[in-house]
Design a protein around this motif. Sequence first.
Motif, PDB file in Angstrom:
ATOM      1  N   SER A  75       0.869  -1.173   0.000  1.00 30.46           N
ATOM      2  CA  SER A  75       0.000   0.000   0.000  1.00 30.46           C
ATOM      3  C   SER A  75       0.904   1.219   0.000  1.00 30.46           C
ATOM      4  O   SER A  75       2.090   1.121   0.339  1.00 30.46           O
ATOM      5  N   GLY A  76       0.356   2.350  -0.415  1.00 35.39           N
ATOM      6  CA  GLY A  76       1.189   3.545  -0.477  1.00 35.39           C
ATOM      7  C   GLY A  76       0.395   4.795  -0.758  1.00 35.39           C
ATOM      8  O   GLY A  76      -0.832   4.764  -0.836  1.00 35.39           O
ATOM      9  N   HIS A 141      -3.527  -0.670  -9.185  1.00 41.04           N
ATOM     10  CA  HIS A 141      -3.302   0.394  -8.191  1.00 41.04           C
ATOM     11  C   HIS A 141      -4.637   0.982  -7.729  1.00 41.04           C
ATOM     12  O   HIS A 141      -4.845   2.191  -7.847  1.00 41.04           O
ATOM     13  N   PRO A 142      -5.571   0.164  -7.239  1.00 39.64           N
ATOM     14  CA  PRO A 142      -6.843   0.770  -6.832  1.00 39.64           C
ATOM     15  C   PRO A 142      -6.638   1.767  -5.690  1.00 39.64           C
ATOM     16  O   PRO A 142      -5.844   1.521  -4.782  1.00 39.64           O
ATOM     17  N   PRO A 315       3.504   1.351  -5.234  1.00 41.13           N
ATOM     18  CA  PRO A 315       2.163   1.891  -4.941  1.00 41.13           C
ATOM     19  C   PRO A 315       2.136   3.413  -5.020  1.00 41.13           C
ATOM     20  O   PRO A 315       1.736   4.084  -4.075  1.00 41.13           O
ATOM     21  N   VAL A 316       2.599   3.961  -6.139  1.00 38.11           N
ATOM     22  CA  VAL A 316       2.661   5.417  -6.289  1.00 38.11           C
ATOM     23  C   VAL A 316       1.306   5.984  -6.714  1.00 38.11           C
ATOM     24  O   VAL A 316       0.396   5.249  -7.096  1.00 38.11           O
ATOM     25  N   ALA A 317       1.193   7.304  -6.674  1.00 40.64           N
ATOM     26  CA  ALA A 317      -0.062   7.992  -6.960  1.00 40.64           C
ATOM     27  C   ALA A 317      -0.380   7.966  -8.453  1.00 40.64           C
ATOM     28  O   ALA A 317       0.512   7.791  -9.285  1.00 40.64           O
ATOM     29  N   GLN A 328       5.548  12.272 -12.989  1.00 38.90           N
ATOM     30  CA  GLN A 328       5.672  13.139 -11.810  1.00 38.90           C
ATOM     31  C   GLN A 328       5.575  12.318 -10.528  1.00 38.90           C
ATOM     32  O   GLN A 328       4.489  11.890 -10.128  1.00 38.90           O
ATOM     33  N   ILE A 329       6.713  12.099  -9.897  1.00 35.91           N
ATOM     34  CA  ILE A 329       6.683  11.348  -8.639  1.00 35.91           C
ATOM     35  C   ILE A 329       6.831  12.267  -7.427  1.00 35.91           C
ATOM     36  O   ILE A 329       6.656  11.837  -6.304  1.00 35.91           O
TER      37      ILE A 329
END
Length: 539
Positions: A75-76, A141-142, A315-317, A328-329
């Motif tokens: 998760s993230g 990535h829900p 688990p990035v946005a 874009q991280i």
Amino acid sequence: MQCEQSSGPLGERAVFDKTVDRRAFLQLAGLSSAVISAGIAAPAAAQSSLGSSAAEGRAAGEWAKSDLFGLGVASGTPRAESMILWTRLAPDPLAPDGHGGMPPRSVLVHWEVATAEDEGFRSPVAVGVALAQPELAHSVHPQVTGLKPRTEYRFRFRVGDQTSPVGHFKTLPMPDQDVEQFSFAVASCQAWYHGHFTAWRHLANENLDLIFFVGDYIYEYAISKEDNLKRQGVEVPEPFAHTVQTLEQYRLRYSLFKSDEHLQAGHAKAPMVVIWDDHEVENNHAGWWSEKGTEKAHFAYQRAAAYRAFYENTPVAPEAFPNGPHSQIYNAFDVGRLLRFVNVDTRQYRDGVVDPSDVEALNRETRSILGHRQERWMHEQLQNSPAKWNVLTNSVVVAPIADDKVDQWDGFPSSRKRLLQTMRNVQNPVVLTGDIHQHGAVELWGDSGEPVGIELICTSIASDGDGRPGSSSADWLKHPYVKKMDQRRGYILVDVTKKQLNAQFVVVPYVEKDDQAPREVAFTYRSPSGSRRLIEKGF
Ligand code: FE
Ligand code: CA
């Protein structure tokens, strides 16, 4: 970007039906195709055309004997009321094509979130379905929304009759909330082939709110028994004997590193905030500059492949969903009024390498390690912060060490000058760093030796194999603001209250032989609020 979620004490079936309806509505309302292709939510059209039961029936039969969740769960991107859940289906993680043994078609993945106490997921607070597509190596990535702040949850995925391991996360407090205490870990640099992930084994047993990974999640180097395979008792198949440059090779690297049971246990324990450094693409690259001399046009393809594989495996946005060689991280978030985290990308937008003897070029005002847009954003995030502690999460060392260390902030003196200037006007600034494969407790000083902030440098999980206590780096230790260093593998545990920050530099004595090394503490520092100093504990 909000996807399906439902809450309340409804039965699973009822909740599921409701979410499908809502998703169908979002489709009609023009939910962007980017959201769908990012594997965040299964579009209604895909569900009806695949036929949920048919796709799952095939899946159940086809993969009956193998573990679809061979890469674990994570998760993230934690927030007060939302979280990104992650998994990537891979019944045969090391299949040479990088697809983890999955067929070239999409598969429906069910997910559910329950409270920490609800061990059997009897009354899930949110459920949904995500589409695992071959284009994204069957990663999903829900984003689950509508959660309660500062609450512990458990989650799992299901495909057919196969259920994933259970993951755990705690949501953040609301941004304006009064928070007494927060704990997190820092980890970095996990060259799987250099040693066992014993550090992850111990990390998985820590009491944590969050884990920051500050770069070098994979390494792109060719792996060979003669040169660099220090992890004893393992063999790696032929595809790993080559330097990574293509999408399938990047995917395979993540598969190898993420197949480690201790890494998976750590990821299941707490949410991750992940930024990259250089090795997620190529050693020491700078923006479009490759030290191998790869032309920009070619390097752009390599970067696009690398960014895609990074997205697929972390688990990035949704904002990090790559647009070719761009992603874009960088991001920021608050933990109540106690902490603000500003997480930056020091690779993608940095100016190219200059010869350190070219003093004029090195010191040019316009030269930036973050790129002007991100740099402006970072200063705003720090200047306008209401938080008691302000943490800059970054991948390379900020403190001045040596003029030839041009891959670090030493190669960007004007960016560093601007950062230190802003930090003077910020409450309790803290920098988190990785990259050098050594622990370091460092103070950041102004030109006249006044303390401006602190920098906690985290050693590697495995990179460089067995380490030794202490540091042999004379060029680091000669500086009075470098308090202590240690060359062993490990991670940092940070505990923050309104009164002080406490940093425990955890190490393991060896990693090459096996994964049994005990957890030790190399040194512990505290920083009283308002001091901008590090004080060693026990002295
Ligand atoms: Fe590294
Ligand atoms: Ca690095």
